[in-house]
Design an enzyme around this catalytic site. Sequence first.
Site, PDB file in Angstrom:
ATOM      1  N   HIS A 228      42.087  -6.073  13.034  1.00  0.00           N
ATOM      2  CA  HIS A 228      42.417  -7.445  13.383  1.00  0.00           C
ATOM      3  C   HIS A 228      43.811  -7.859  12.923  1.00  0.00           C
ATOM      4  CE1 HIS A 228      42.327 -11.336  14.963  1.00  0.00           C
ATOM      5  NE2 HIS A 228      42.871 -11.692  13.832  1.00  0.00           N
ATOM      6  N   TYR A 232      48.198  -9.333  14.520  1.00  0.00           N
ATOM      7  CA  TYR A 232      49.235 -10.271  14.054  1.00  0.00           C
ATOM      8  C   TYR A 232      50.510  -9.544  13.634  1.00  0.00           C
ATOM      9  CZ  TYR A 232      45.461 -13.499  14.502  1.00  0.00           C
ATOM     10  OH  TYR A 232      44.427 -14.220  15.029  1.00  0.00           O
ATOM     11  N   HIS A 379      41.528 -10.355  27.787  1.00  0.00           N
ATOM     12  CA  HIS A 379      42.062 -11.045  26.595  1.00  0.00           C
ATOM     13  C   HIS A 379      43.251 -10.293  26.005  1.00  0.00           C
ATOM     14  CE1 HIS A 379      42.330 -12.800  22.599  1.00  0.00           C
ATOM     15  NE2 HIS A 379      41.981 -11.660  22.045  1.00  0.00           N
ATOM     16  N   PHE A 380      43.090  -8.983  25.804  1.00  0.00           N
ATOM     17  CA  PHE A 380      44.200  -8.353  25.077  1.00  0.00           C
ATOM     18  C   PHE A 380      45.388  -8.016  25.976  1.00  0.00           C
ATOM     19  CE2 PHE A 380      41.341  -4.450  25.105  1.00  0.00           C
ATOM     20  CZ  PHE A 380      42.144  -3.615  25.864  1.00  0.00           C
ATOM     21  N   HIS A 381      45.207  -8.121  27.289  1.00  0.00           N
ATOM     22  CA  HIS A 381      46.404  -7.992  28.121  1.00  0.00           C
ATOM     23  C   HIS A 381      47.207  -9.295  28.156  1.00  0.00           C
ATOM     24  CE1 HIS A 381      44.850  -4.075  29.219  1.00  0.00           C
ATOM     25  NE2 HIS A 381      46.068  -3.801  29.639  1.00  0.00           N
ATOM     26  N   ARG A 442      33.618  -2.724  29.701  1.00  0.00           N
ATOM     27  CA  ARG A 442      34.975  -2.216  29.499  1.00  0.00           C
ATOM     28  C   ARG A 442      34.894  -0.697  29.301  1.00  0.00           C
ATOM     29  NH1 ARG A 442      36.873  -3.690  23.268  1.00  0.00           N
ATOM     30  NH2 ARG A 442      38.610  -2.371  23.862  1.00  0.00           N
ATOM     31  N   ARG A 443      36.052  -0.048  29.247  1.00  0.00           N
ATOM     32  CA  ARG A 443      36.153   1.384  28.962  1.00  0.00           C
ATOM     33  C   ARG A 443      35.262   2.209  29.891  1.00  0.00           C
ATOM     34  NH1 ARG A 443      36.307   0.985  22.337  1.00  0.00           N
ATOM     35  NH2 ARG A 443      38.541   1.236  22.324  1.00  0.00           N
TER      36      ARG A 443
HETATM   37 FE1  HAS Z   1      42.092 -11.118  19.940  1.00  0.00          FE
HETATM   38  C1  HAS Z   1      39.629  -8.788  20.540  1.00  0.00           C
HETATM   39  C2  HAS Z   1      39.787 -13.256  18.615  1.00  0.00           C
HETATM   40  C3  HAS Z   1      44.588 -13.377  19.200  1.00  0.00           C
HETATM   41  C4  HAS Z   1      44.452  -8.686  20.511  1.00  0.00           C
HETATM   42  N1  HAS Z   1      42.047  -9.130  20.454  1.00  0.00           N
HETATM   43  C5  HAS Z   1      40.932  -8.369  20.684  1.00  0.00           C
HETATM   44  C6  HAS Z   1      41.327  -7.041  21.069  1.00  0.00           C
HETATM   45  C7  HAS Z   1      42.706  -7.003  21.021  1.00  0.00           C
HETATM   46  C8  HAS Z   1      43.139  -8.326  20.636  1.00  0.00           C
HETATM   47  C9  HAS Z   1      43.597  -5.809  21.285  1.00  0.00           C
HETATM   48  O1  HAS Z   1      36.924 -13.126  17.604  1.00  0.00           O
HETATM   49  C10 HAS Z   1      40.381  -5.913  21.471  1.00  0.00           C
HETATM   50  C11 HAS Z   1      40.083  -4.964  20.370  1.00  0.00           C
HETATM   51  C12 HAS Z   1      39.205  -3.855  20.860  1.00  0.00           C
HETATM   52  O2  HAS Z   1      39.741  -2.914  21.480  1.00  0.00           O
HETATM   53  O3  HAS Z   1      37.987  -3.951  20.702  1.00  0.00           O
HETATM   54  N2  HAS Z   1      42.170 -12.990  19.114  1.00  0.00           N
HETATM   55  C13 HAS Z   1      41.115 -13.690  18.670  1.00  0.00           C
HETATM   56  C14 HAS Z   1      41.550 -15.000  18.197  1.00  0.00           C
HETATM   57  C15 HAS Z   1      42.909 -15.030  18.369  1.00  0.00           C
HETATM   58  C16 HAS Z   1      43.288 -13.755  18.930  1.00  0.00           C
HETATM   59  C17 HAS Z   1      40.710 -16.092  17.632  1.00  0.00           C
HETATM   60  N3  HAS Z   1      44.115 -11.064  19.887  1.00  0.00           N
HETATM   61  C18 HAS Z   1      44.959 -12.080  19.528  1.00  0.00           C
HETATM   62  C19 HAS Z   1      46.317 -11.628  19.560  1.00  0.00           C
HETATM   63  C20 HAS Z   1      46.276 -10.301  19.921  1.00  0.00           C
HETATM   64  C21 HAS Z   1      44.889  -9.964  20.125  1.00  0.00           C
HETATM   65  C22 HAS Z   1      47.509 -12.479  19.210  1.00  0.00           C
HETATM   66  C23 HAS Z   1      47.355  -9.302  20.103  1.00  0.00           C
HETATM   67  C24 HAS Z   1      48.614  -9.499  19.867  1.00  0.00           C
HETATM   68  N4  HAS Z   1      40.101 -11.052  19.663  1.00  0.00           N
HETATM   69  C25 HAS Z   1      39.355 -12.009  19.058  1.00  0.00           C
HETATM   70  C26 HAS Z   1      37.975 -11.536  18.920  1.00  0.00           C
HETATM   71  C27 HAS Z   1      37.919 -10.258  19.454  1.00  0.00           C
HETATM   72  C28 HAS Z   1      39.278  -9.985  19.912  1.00  0.00           C
HETATM   73  C29 HAS Z   1      36.828 -12.239  18.328  1.00  0.00           C
HETATM   74  C30 HAS Z   1      36.712  -9.318  19.520  1.00  0.00           C
HETATM   75  C31 HAS Z   1      36.062  -9.410  20.814  1.00  0.00           C
HETATM   76  C32 HAS Z   1      34.975  -8.381  20.975  1.00  0.00           C
HETATM   77  O4  HAS Z   1      33.814  -8.784  21.105  1.00  0.00           O
HETATM   78  O5  HAS Z   1      35.255  -7.171  20.985  1.00  0.00           O
HETATM   79  C33 HAS Z   1      43.832 -16.176  17.962  1.00  0.00           C
HETATM   80  O6  HAS Z   1      44.792 -15.711  17.070  1.00  0.00           O
HETATM   81  C34 HAS Z   1      44.462 -16.851  19.134  1.00  0.00           C
HETATM   82  C35 HAS Z   1      45.191 -18.103  18.732  1.00  0.00           C
HETATM   83  C36 HAS Z   1      46.190 -18.494  19.786  1.00  0.00           C
HETATM   84  C37 HAS Z   1      46.394 -19.718  20.250  1.00  0.00           C
HETATM   85  C38 HAS Z   1      47.437 -19.950  21.329  1.00  0.00           C
HETATM   86  C39 HAS Z   1      48.645 -20.738  20.839  1.00  0.00           C
HETATM   87  C40 HAS Z   1      49.696 -20.776  21.898  1.00  0.00           C
HETATM   88  C41 HAS Z   1      51.019 -20.539  21.700  1.00  0.00           C
HETATM   89  C42 HAS Z   1      51.937 -20.554  22.885  1.00  0.00           C
HETATM   90  C43 HAS Z   1      53.218 -21.327  22.699  1.00  0.00           C
HETATM   91  C44 HAS Z   1      53.866 -21.537  23.996  1.00  0.00           C
HETATM   92  C45 HAS Z   1      55.182 -21.287  24.309  1.00  0.00           C
HETATM   93  C46 HAS Z   1      55.643 -21.465  25.708  1.00  0.00           C
HETATM   94  C47 HAS Z   1      56.162 -20.799  23.318  1.00  0.00           C
HETATM   95  C48 HAS Z   1      45.628 -20.875  19.761  1.00  0.00           C
HETATM   96  C49 HAS Z   1      51.570 -20.268  20.352  1.00  0.00           C
HETATM   97  C50 HAS Z   1      56.323 -22.751  25.925  1.00  0.00           C
HETATM   98  C51 HAS Z   1      56.801 -22.741  27.332  1.00  0.00           C
HETATM   99  C52 HAS Z   1      57.368 -23.797  27.935  1.00  0.00           C
HETATM  100  C53 HAS Z   1      57.788 -23.679  29.344  1.00  0.00           C
HETATM  101  C54 HAS Z   1      57.593 -25.087  27.276  1.00  0.00           C
HETATM  102 CU    CU Z   2      40.427  -9.665  15.980  1.00  0.00          CU
END
Ligand code: HAS
Ligand code: CU
Length: 551
Positions: A228, A232, A379-381, A442-443
């Site tokens: 996990h 980050y 999600h992870f893409h 998946r997979r």
């Molecule tokens: Fe995740 C599974 C929960 C974030 C990657 N995640 C995965 C897997 C990967 C992955 C690779 O709770 C699969 C692993 C596997 O192979 O089994 N993930 C979360 C949560 C967050 C989260 C709560 N994940 C990420 C990030 C990843 C990533 C970042 C990669 C870099 N994830 C999970 C959970 C699983 C999971 C479970 C397990 C699922 C399962 O059952 O297998 C949080 O950190 C997300 C918080 C993000 C936000 C968004 C904030 C938005 C922002 C955008 C700013 C906008 C801008 C644009 C700059 C609240 C900061 C402005 C543009 C203008 C034009 C003005």
């Molecule tokens: Cu995680």
Amino acid sequence: MLITEPTYQVTKEEKRFIGLHLFFAILALSIGSLFGPLQAFQYSGLDLYPYIEPIFKSYYQGLTLHGVLNALVWTTFFITGFLTLTIIKGLKRPLVYPTLNKVGFWTMVVGLVTTAIPLLLDEATVLYTFYPPLQASSLFYVGLTLVVVGSWIEGYGFFFTYRAWRKENPGVRTPFVSFAALITMALWQGATLGVAVEILTMLLPWSLGWIDGVDPELARTYFWFTGHPLVYFWLLPAYLSWYGMLPKQAGGKLFSDSLARLAFWLFLLLSIPVGFHHQFTDPGIPQGWKYIHAALTYGVAFPSLLTLFTVVASLELAGRKRGGKGLFGWVRALPWGDPSVSAQLLAGILFIFGGIGGITNASYNVNLVVHNTAWIVGHFHLTVATAVTLSFMGISYWLVPYLTGNRLWKPKWAVAQGWIWFVGMIIFSNAMHVLGLLGAPRRTPLGSAPYVPEEWSGHLFRVSFGGAILLVGVILYVVIMVRTAWSKDKLGPDEQVEVPIAEALHDPQRTPAFLDRWRPWLIATVALILIGYGPQLLDMLLNIQLTSPGF
Ligand code: HAS
Ligand code: CU
């Protein structure tokens, strides 16, 4: 007291060293990305694997190469290179022990080659999570260990450099981009203890035949201790750029230096003791611990919400300064014609949806619906393959001209590249999310699965279609990088690219001192890890069963 020079000119040798990191990163991405479309095409029945069978043996070998090269190698090499630059440019001084960092880097390269051999020989077809009892050749585990150890050594180089800078600059707030790089590295060093223990105490001796079996549940627990926070480690360098560079590129300032630093500390604090959210369906972990990790996962989403607020506020400042009016006029006023800016904005927009999906995954009961389905792939893409990868692509659009002194090859194509990625990913990841809700696993090479219901077929096609667009996007990126790096079109003396370091709206010296002090945060981090993992790990170790043979 500020003794360092007002600016520091990064030397040719330093630039070459950073450039080498990018070379290996982009090489890994180029090879790893070729397998993505093969999988995506397979979904709608266009199975190209038989044509490459003399070289690659199966869908799963391709999937392993795709995951390892893209998610693990492209990221780690890009990040260590980029952080090296932000350390020296932010602290305005060279690395104290450049040789140490070189040793770290070449250790990573040796590790990469060692990992690649069994991968290519189909002797490590264990997917990027290498869950036992799937067993790989011992070379695979040795190689991965070397990559991690190499990155640790590069990290020590950063820490020693920071210590030297701190001695020269007591009482001065660490410049934000270096501060962010240091936390990213500290997070990585703590996080990777999990896989280090997993590999050294179980997987390696087992693959060498020294022990007969492994304990898969314990191995998964060690893995997700790392797995996990790993996400980050990928994300924070993109955040470093969104907070510390993008506002400058957009013509504005960082809205709040304090909030930016607070977000990074919260990531260090909360990233590790949440790994059980990947193990909600694992039978060997008591419910109570799963709930604690679920709650802490909501906690670690908070600094991303802070980031959403602060980065968008910084961009709004920039857009209004550029003459943008009204509720959304400032968005249009942003420099969308700059490929580096537009790629990062598009990455951020898709990350909003990646984040919503993440919070959905974290919700214990909903996770039971989406776990192990194509939803997770969607999600992870959006996260690692867009928020992170598209941001890194955007960063390379200034970084490679900066490192080489060459003009960016066809900037308009570079703008188009970001949009191609954005559109391809919307189609691809939306289809994956929907398929997951419809129960697609998946997979799995779904194109040849006997149970595929009619209602999946349109979505399976959209996966292939989105995948084809992404293939165009990645090829275009690699071509632009290669043509820029090996070009003879030098930038003139007054066109030189500078590292875009954003000023903060308020003087960082006014940022509260506790946001620039390591000790309390490190102590709290260790304490929270002990609480979140200690009792359960102890229980698992006391009841360890090394009984699963390799598969
Ligand atoms: Fe995740 C599974 C929960 C974030 C990657 N995640 C995965 C897997 C990967 C992955 C690779 O709770 C699969 C692993 C596997 O192979 O089994 N993930 C979360 C949560 C967050 C989260 C709560 N994940 C990420 C990030 C990843 C990533 C970042 C990669 C870099 N994830 C999970 C959970 C699983 C999971 C479970 C397990 C699922 C399962 O059952 O297998 C949080 O950190 C997300 C918080 C993000 C936000 C968004 C904030 C938005 C922002 C955008 C700013 C906008 C801008 C644009 C700059 C609240 C900061 C402005 C543009 C203008 C034009 C003005
Ligand atoms: Cu995680």
